[in-house]
Design an enzyme around this catalytic site. Structure first.
Site, short mmCIF file in Angstrom:
data_model
loop_
_atom_site.label_atom_id
_atom_site.label_comp_id
_atom_site.label_asym_id
_atom_site.label_seq_id
_atom_site.Cartn_x
_atom_site.Cartn_y
_atom_site.Cartn_z
N GLU A 120 -12.07 7.40 55.32
CA GLU A 120 -11.36 6.32 56.01
C GLU A 120 -10.51 6.86 57.17
OE1 GLU A 120 -11.18 2.50 53.87
OE2 GLU A 120 -9.85 3.67 52.56
N GLU A 140 -14.75 4.34 46.47
CA GLU A 140 -13.82 3.39 45.86
C GLU A 140 -14.48 2.46 44.85
OE1 GLU A 140 -11.67 4.91 49.41
OE2 GLU A 140 -13.74 4.37 48.94
#
Length: 266
Positions: A120, A140
């Site tokens: 990210e 995730e």
């Protein structure tokens, strides 16, 4: 140089090198790291002698994402860092380049794990170099979590949507070669040389006119979602003033005189 126990800052010529420094945890994000990162971005932009930024990780890893053990317990240690987050609840997003974009070019030098929050943060950088054994991915969903650092928005704008959705929905790891193949990173280099490769690119940027470099970066991002007509108009608004600078005149003189230019941000 500033920094924290989990984020080191050093100068390499006109480049500020920020190093995620928690190798025993594969540089998993901690509050000390996030505070140091945000301060590093601000330090680079406030110092006109800094022309570029390199982000890397210590101990053969880039970043393994959020420290889930700390997230599940009370492991986010350091009252001074908690105070900073309380004073600016958006600080962690700014640190991860979700709500902040440095005006100086940011080059990622990736070795080893660059997953979850690491991938990210990567999406907030401008140029990306990775060692051959680097690993990428957004894990995730495997933990029942959401990649809330910006990936459901940014990734599909940086790589083809089919690849973005596969990465987001499978939570599987990607090799450096595969990441380069889908456009997530720009250059794959031998293991252990990512930082040298990033610094080489930074040196090339540093030799260019800093006002021009910063205007070009700003134009690329601000026109990304515009129509072509609006984007071209915005480009002229950004670009024409650069031609009136002393640096632009110096660049032309240096070319004519066959010498390196000496830019003064003027």
């Amino acid at each position: 140089m500033s920094g924290t126990e989990h984020l080191t800052v050093q100068r390499e010529g006109a480049t500020l090198v920020l190093t995620l420094n928690r190798p025993d945890a594969r540089n998993a994000l901690s509050l000390a790291m996030l505070v140091g990162l945000y301060d590093g971005w601000l330090q680079a932009d406030a110092d006109d002698s800094v022309r570029s930024i390199v982000l890397t990780g210590a101990g053969g890893a880039f970043c393994a994402g959020m420290d889930l053990k700390a997230l599940a317990g009370d492991g986010m240690q350091g009252q001074q860092y908690r105070d900073r987050l309380k004073a600016d609840p958006d600080l962690h997003w700014k640190a991860m380049l979700r709500h902040h974009r440095p005006r100086k070019p940011v080059i990622a030098a990736v070795e080893g794990h660059c997953v979850a929050g690491g991938t990210e943060i990567l999406q907030g950088t401008d140029i990306r170099v990775a060692g051959e054994s680097a690993t990428f991915g957004l894990f995730e969903v495997r933990h029942g979590l959401f990649p809330i650092g910006g990936s459901t928005v940014r990734l599909q704008r940086q790589i083809p949507r089919t690849h973005a959705l596969e990465m987001l929905l499978t939570g599987r790891p990607y090799s450096a070669r595969e990441a380069a193949g889908i456009g997530l990173i720009g250059r794959v280099v031998p293991d252990g040389t990512a930082l040298a490769g990033a610094l080489e690119i930074a040196e090339q940027i540093n030799a260019c006119g800093p006002l021009a470099v910063e205007a070009v970066k700003a134009s690329v991002y601000e026109t990304a979602e515009m129509t072509e007509t609006d984007g071209l108009a915005a480009e002229l608004a950004r670009g024409w003033p650069v031609f009136d600078t002393a640096d632009a005149k110096e660049g032309a003189r240096a070319f004519a005189e066959k010498r390196p230019p000496v830019y003064k941000r003027a």
